[in-house]
Scaffold this active site. Structure first.
Site, PDB file in Angstrom:
ATOM      1  N   ASP A  78       2.551  10.363  -0.973  1.00 28.50           N
ATOM      2  CA  ASP A  78       3.749   8.838  -0.423  1.00 28.50           C
ATOM      3  C   ASP A  78       4.343  10.171   0.463  1.00 28.50           C
ATOM      4  O   ASP A  78       5.199  11.329   0.342  1.00 28.50           O
ATOM      5  CB  ASP A  78       4.607   8.835  -1.532  1.00 28.50           C
ATOM      6  CG  ASP A  78       5.599   7.628  -0.553  1.00 28.50           C
ATOM      7  OD1 ASP A  78       5.220   7.798   0.271  1.00 28.50           O
ATOM      8  OD2 ASP A  78       6.245   6.428  -1.631  1.00 28.50           O
ATOM      9  N   CYS A 128      -0.949   0.113  -2.797  1.00 27.92           N
ATOM     10  CA  CYS A 128       0.107   1.055  -2.725  1.00 27.92           C
ATOM     11  C   CYS A 128       1.607   1.095  -3.136  1.00 27.92           C
ATOM     12  O   CYS A 128       1.603  -0.394  -3.986  1.00 27.92           O
ATOM     13  CB  CYS A 128       0.624   2.064  -1.531  1.00 27.92           C
ATOM     14  SG  CYS A 128       0.848   1.919  -0.444  1.00 27.92           S
ATOM     15  N   ASN A 166       3.524  -0.868   0.806  1.00 25.34           N
ATOM     16  CA  ASN A 166       2.887  -1.148   1.856  1.00 25.34           C
ATOM     17  C   ASN A 166       3.284  -1.340   3.645  1.00 25.34           C
ATOM     18  O   ASN A 166       2.797  -2.252   3.854  1.00 25.34           O
ATOM     19  CB  ASN A 166       2.637  -2.684   1.655  1.00 25.34           C
ATOM     20  CG  ASN A 166       1.145  -3.246   2.299  1.00 25.34           C
ATOM     21  OD1 ASN A 166       1.152  -4.399   2.622  1.00 25.34           O
ATOM     22  ND2 ASN A 166       0.436  -2.883   2.352  1.00 25.34           N
ATOM     23  N   CYS A 198       2.932   2.112   4.142  1.00 26.57           N
ATOM     24  CA  CYS A 198       2.551   4.191   4.565  1.00 26.57           C
ATOM     25  C   CYS A 198       0.994   3.978   4.497  1.00 26.57           C
ATOM     26  O   CYS A 198       0.265   4.084   5.182  1.00 26.57           O
ATOM     27  CB  CYS A 198       3.219   5.146   3.719  1.00 26.57           C
ATOM     28  SG  CYS A 198       4.858   5.352   4.762  1.00 26.57           S
ATOM     29  N   ARG A 199       0.652   4.234   2.844  1.00 24.40           N
ATOM     30  CA  ARG A 199      -0.877   4.573   2.587  1.00 24.40           C
ATOM     31  C   ARG A 199      -2.119   3.173   2.869  1.00 24.40           C
ATOM     32  O   ARG A 199      -3.183   3.103   3.186  1.00 24.40           O
ATOM     33  CB  ARG A 199      -0.297   5.104   1.256  1.00 24.40           C
ATOM     34  CG  ARG A 199      -0.185   6.398   1.589  1.00 24.40           C
ATOM     35  CD  ARG A 199      -0.126   7.038  -0.483  1.00 24.40           C
ATOM     36  NE  ARG A 199       1.383   5.964  -1.089  1.00 24.40           N
ATOM     37  CZ  ARG A 199       2.251   6.413  -1.975  1.00 24.40           C
ATOM     38  NH1 ARG A 199       1.325   7.230  -3.096  1.00 24.40           N
ATOM     39  NH2 ARG A 199       2.667   5.114  -1.952  1.00 24.40           N
ATOM     40  N   SER A 200      -1.796   2.323   1.843  1.00 26.68           N
ATOM     41  CA  SER A 200      -2.283   1.648   2.365  1.00 26.68           C
ATOM     42  C   SER A 200      -2.254   1.021   3.350  1.00 26.68           C
ATOM     43  O   SER A 200      -3.448   0.469   3.655  1.00 26.68           O
ATOM     44  CB  SER A 200      -1.738   0.330   0.715  1.00 26.68           C
ATOM     45  OG  SER A 200      -0.708  -0.492   1.410  1.00 26.68           O
TER      46      SER A 200
END
Length: 163
Positions: A127, A9, A12, A14-16
């Site tokens: 995001d 993401c 690195n 939140c999402r990933s």
């Protein structure tokens, strides 16, 4: 030889890392923990060395996932050791394909939600960073929904290697 998957993401945090934690759990549940390596990175290095966003950690823990994480930036040299690079949105997909040293490496980059048949045409995981906890919970739902299809694809590719 392990099959290596990296989720990417922006920062690195939140999402990933969320996708990494969920997919690592799916891999372990499937008994493939010794055969599949899972990690994550960001397209940028703004948060290198930081832990995951506290909201990511909270959502993961509430759902029973591990949340140990240290942010890092994706490096083009990693393409040679990775089998699959999973982008969390179309911007990451484009950035990663531009970083790919070869066309073979560019083909390794896929969108996470492309593994969720119910996702339709909207393949971005939004995001959640600038929003509230509901955005992190929605992110987790999207990640979980795509993880089973991703696991099936990884399993299929691993079987193709053995043949």
């Amino acid at each position: 030889m392990s099959y290596r998957v990296c989720f990417v993401c922006t920062g690195n945090i939140c999402r990933s890392p969320m996708a990494e934690s969920v997919f690592r759990a799916r891999v372990a549940e499937a008994g493939l923990g010794d055969l599949v390596e899972v990690d994550s990175a960001g397209t940028g290095g703004w948060h290198e060395g930081d832990g995951a966003d506290p909201r990511t950690v909270a959502v993961l823990r509430e759902s029973g996932y591990d949340s140990d994480h240290t942010a890092r930036q994706f490096q083009p040299s990693w393409f040679t050791r990775l089998d699959l690079v999973i982008a969390l949105d179309a911007g990451h997909l484009k950035a990663l394909r531009r970083l790919a040293p070869t066309e073979q490496d560019a083909v390794k980059v896929r969108l996470l939600r492309s593994y969720d048949p119910a996702a339709g045409d909207d393949l971005d995981v939004p995001d959640p960073y600038y929003g509230g906890m509901d955005g992190f919970e929605e992110c987790l739902e999207m990640v979980e929904a795509a993880s089973d299809g991703l696991l099936a694809a990884v399993r299929e590719r691993m079987e193709g290697r053995a043949a």
